[in-house]
Design a protein around this motif. Structure first.
Motif, PDB file in Angstrom:
ATOM      1  N   HIS A   1    -115.934 -11.625  23.665  1.00  0.00           N
ATOM      2  CA  HIS A   1    -114.763 -10.817  23.291  1.00  0.00           C
ATOM      3  C   HIS A   1    -114.270  -9.995  24.493  1.00  0.00           C
ATOM      4  CE1 HIS A   1    -115.162 -10.896  18.631  1.00  0.00           C
ATOM      5  NE2 HIS A   1    -115.447 -12.046  19.177  1.00  0.00           N
ATOM      6  N   LYS A   2    -115.239  -9.475  25.266  1.00  0.00           N
ATOM      7  CA  LYS A   2    -114.837  -8.638  26.404  1.00  0.00           C
ATOM      8  C   LYS A   2    -114.124  -9.470  27.466  1.00  0.00           C
ATOM      9  CE  LYS A   2    -116.216  -5.098  29.665  1.00  0.00           C
ATOM     10  NZ  LYS A   2    -115.119  -5.444  30.522  1.00  0.00           N
TER      11      LYS A   2
ATOM     12  N   GLU B   1    -120.244  -9.889  22.123  1.00  0.00           N
ATOM     13  CA  GLU B   1    -119.502  -8.906  22.919  1.00  0.00           C
ATOM     14  C   GLU B   1    -119.053  -9.486  24.260  1.00  0.00           C
ATOM     15  OE1 GLU B   1    -121.257  -5.024  23.123  1.00  0.00           O
ATOM     16  OE2 GLU B   1    -119.917  -4.388  24.747  1.00  0.00           O
TER      17      GLU B   1
ATOM     18  N   ILE C   1    -113.547  -7.362  19.805  1.00  0.00           N
ATOM     19  CA  ILE C   1    -112.090  -7.388  20.026  1.00  0.00           C
ATOM     20  C   ILE C   1    -111.311  -7.272  18.717  1.00  0.00           C
ATOM     21  CG2 ILE C   1    -111.601  -9.879  19.928  1.00  0.00           C
ATOM     22  CD1 ILE C   1    -110.143  -9.477  22.690  1.00  0.00           C
TER      23      ILE C   1
ATOM     24  N   PHE D   1    -111.459  -1.790  25.905  1.00  0.00           N
ATOM     25  CA  PHE D   1    -112.296  -2.618  25.048  1.00  0.00           C
ATOM     26  C   PHE D   1    -113.502  -1.822  24.554  1.00  0.00           C
ATOM     27  CE2 PHE D   1    -115.882  -5.475  24.419  1.00  0.00           C
ATOM     28  CZ  PHE D   1    -115.324  -6.367  23.535  1.00  0.00           C
ATOM     29  N   SER D   2    -113.874  -2.041  23.269  1.00  0.00           N
ATOM     30  CA  SER D   2    -115.096  -1.389  22.799  1.00  0.00           C
ATOM     31  C   SER D   2    -115.829  -2.306  21.828  1.00  0.00           C
ATOM     32  CB  SER D   2    -114.776  -0.049  22.132  1.00  0.00           C
ATOM     33  OG  SER D   2    -113.904  -0.267  21.050  1.00  0.00           O
TER      34      SER D   2
ATOM     35  N   TRP E   1    -110.620 -10.048  26.386  1.00  0.00           N
ATOM     36  CA  TRP E   1    -109.840  -8.807  26.580  1.00  0.00           C
ATOM     37  C   TRP E   1    -109.464  -8.627  28.054  1.00  0.00           C
ATOM     38  CZ3 TRP E   1    -107.722  -5.113  23.433  1.00  0.00           C
ATOM     39  CH2 TRP E   1    -107.329  -3.915  24.040  1.00  0.00           C
ATOM     40  N   ASP E   2    -110.466  -8.820  28.927  1.00  0.00           N
ATOM     41  CA  ASP E   2    -110.213  -8.659  30.365  1.00  0.00           C
ATOM     42  C   ASP E   2    -109.190  -9.681  30.857  1.00  0.00           C
ATOM     43  OD1 ASP E   2    -111.996  -6.595  30.344  1.00  0.00           O
ATOM     44  OD2 ASP E   2    -113.669  -7.736  31.204  1.00  0.00           O
TER      45      ASP E   2
END
Ligand code: F6R
Ligand code: MG
Ligand code: MG
Length: 381
Positions: A70-71, A67, A105, A101-102, A74-75
Motif C-alpha cells: 500500500h505504501k 503495508e 491506503i 500515508f499511514s 501511495w509513493d
C-alpha cells in the motif's frame, strides 16, 4: 505458489479536464513502481489507465492489506502527482486525500482490490477498470457472471461451478457486509444489489471449495472526504476458466450496456460503454462512463499481458447501443432519471446551490383524506 494480486488506483490529475491521463504522469508512476519490481518487493507490476484514473496492477507474496504494498502505491501516486502539478493538470493529486500515508491506503482516497490465491497450472485473470462511475456498477455484471445460468453456461455445465457462488455484499451507507449463497438465496441477492445506490458486491467465492473468484474496489471517496471529490471509478478482478466462468462468459455481460450512476459531475445516470484501451477517454458530457478489460495470464507471479479484451468488433454493437442510450439519457437534460435523485446528490455541489432558497419556503398544506374516510376504505386499521 501462493501469490497476491493487488490493484490500487487513483485519479492524480486529468488531461484535459477530467478526460484522460498524461503520458508523463503515467511514466513517472511506472518508473517508480518498476524500481519496486527491480528490488524484489513486487514480483511484477503493470500500469493501466481509464479516463483520468491510473491503476497499478501488482503481484507479490505479502498478502492482502500489506503495508509495504500500500505504501509503495501511495509513493508512486505521490511521485506522479509531482509531475501532474508541474504540468498543472486538472485536479492534480485529487485522490490523495490524506496528508501522508499511514499504515493502509484504504480510507486515504485510492481504490483497492486485492486477492490472494494459490496460482493454478494456468491462471487467467481479467482486471476491469471503469471511469465516471462507482463500485455498484459491477453489481449487474457480477450477478450475470456468477449467478445467471442464461449468461454463464458453466453454472449448468461445469461440475465445479454447479454448486454456485457466494457473494459478499457491502452496505456502503452502514458499513456492514453480508454473505449470500446462490443459487439458493438468489432473490435475496437481487433484493440487495438491485439497490445500486446503497449495496455493492465486494467479493465472490466459489461454493465448491471456497476459492476466491472476484474482488472489487468499494471505496466511496465522497464518504471518506465528507464532500464531493469525484466518483470512485472502480476496479474489479475476476479469475477465469477451469471451474470459474470462461473468459467469454466474464465478458458477456458487457455486451448489453446498462445504466450506471456517474457521468457528468458524478451526478447523472448513463450507459457503461465497454471500450478498448485506446478509447478509454471519456469526452462527451465528460463521459459516457466506460470500462476496459485487461486480461493477464499469471506465470510464477509474472503478469503476462495485458490483452485488450474489448478490442473486438464483437463489442461494436454494444458501443453503438451505449451511444444510443447516451442520447436517450441526454434528452432529459437537467431532469431525472438522467440526473440522479437528491439523496445521491447529497455530496455534490448541488446542496450549496439550494442553500440560498432555504428561507423562502412557505408551508403548503397537502389535502388528505380524513382518517375516517381512510378507515372506511380500509387503508388504516
Ligand atoms: C465526474 C467528473 C467530471 C467533473 C466535472 C466538473 O466524475 O470528474 O464530470 O465533475 O468536469 O468538474 P469541476 O467541478 O472540477 O469543474
Ligand atoms: Mg478527475
Ligand atoms: Mg475518474
Amino acid at each position: 505458489m501462493k501469490i497476491t494480486l493487488s490493484v490500487i488506483k487513483a485519479d492524480i490529475g486529468g488531461w484535459v479536464g477530467h478526460s484522460s491521463t498524461h503520458p508523463e504522469v503515467v511514466a513517472a508512476v511506472k518508473e517508480f513502481v518498476d524500481t519496486k519490481v527491480a528490488d524484489g518487493t513486487l514480483i511484477d507490476a503493470d500500469i493501466l489507465t481509464c479516463g483520468d484514473d491510473i491503476a497499478i496492477v501488482m503481484t507479490h507474496t505479502h498478502g492482502v492489506d500489506a503495508e509495504v504494498v500500500h505504501k509503495l502505491a501511495w509513493d508512486a501516486f505521490e511521485t506522479g502527482t509531482k509531475v501532474a502539478k508541474k504540468l498543472k493538470l486538472y485536479g492534480a493529486g485529487q485522490d490523495l486525500l490524506a496528508e501522508a500515508f499511514s499504515g493502509n491506503i484504504k480510507g486515504l482516497g485510492p481504490g483497492v482490490a486485492e486477492m490472494e490465491f494459490e496460482e493454478r497450472p494456468s491462471e487467467p485473470v481479467i482486471v476491469f477498470f471503469a471511469d465516471k462511475t462507482e463500485p455498484a456498477a459491477w453489481n449487474l455484471p457480477l450477478y450475470e457472471m456468477f449467478a445467471d445460468p442464461m449468461k454463464t453456461a458453466g453454472l449448468v455445465i461445469d461440475p465445479k461451478m454447479h454448486q454456485g457462488f457466494t457473494f459478499e455484499v457491502l452496505d456502503l451507507i452502514e458499513g456492514k457486509k453480508v454473505k449470500i449463497s446462490c443459487p439458493e438465496e438468489l432473490y435475496d441477492l437481487l433484493a440487495l444489489i438491485g439497490t445500486t445506490s446503497r449495496y455493492a458486491v465486494k467479493a465472490v467465492y466459489r461454493n465448491y471449495d471456497g476459492e476466491i473468484a472476484a474482488v472489487a474496489s468499494t471505496q466511496r471517496l465522497n464518504y471518506i472526504a465528507g464532500k464531493y471529490v469525484g466518483k470512485d471509478d472502480p476496479v474489479l478482478i475476476v479469475r477465469a476458466q477451469s471451474g470459474f466462468p470462461a473468459v467469454g462468459e466474464i465478458l458477456e455481460p458487457f455486451a448489453n450496456p446498462w445504466i450506471v450512476a456517474g457521468w457528468m459531475r458524478g451526478s447523472h445516470n448513463g450507459p457503461l460503454m465497454p471500450v478498448s484501451f485506446e478509447d478509454a477517454r471519456p469526452s462527451r458530457f465528460d463521459g459516457p462512463p466506460r470500462v476496459i478489460g485487461a486480461g493477464y495470464q499469471i506465470a510464477e507471479g509474472k503478469l503476462i499481458g495485458p490483452a485488450d479484451m474489448f478490442y473486438d468488433p464483437a463489442f461494436d454493437k454494444a458501443r453503438q447501443i451505449a451511444n444510443e442510450m447516451a442520447y436517450m439519457m441526454r434528452r432529459h437534460g437537467a431532469f431525472e432519471p438522467h440526473r440522479l435523485p437528491p439523496e445521491e446528490l447529497e455530496y455534490t455541489t448541488l446542496p450549496k446551490v439550494l442553500e440560498k432558497l432555504k428561507d423562502r419556503w412557505e408551508e403548503e398544506k397537502q389535502e388528505q383524506l380524513s382518517e375516517d374516510k381512510q378507515r372506511e376504505q380500509g387503508e388504516v386499521e
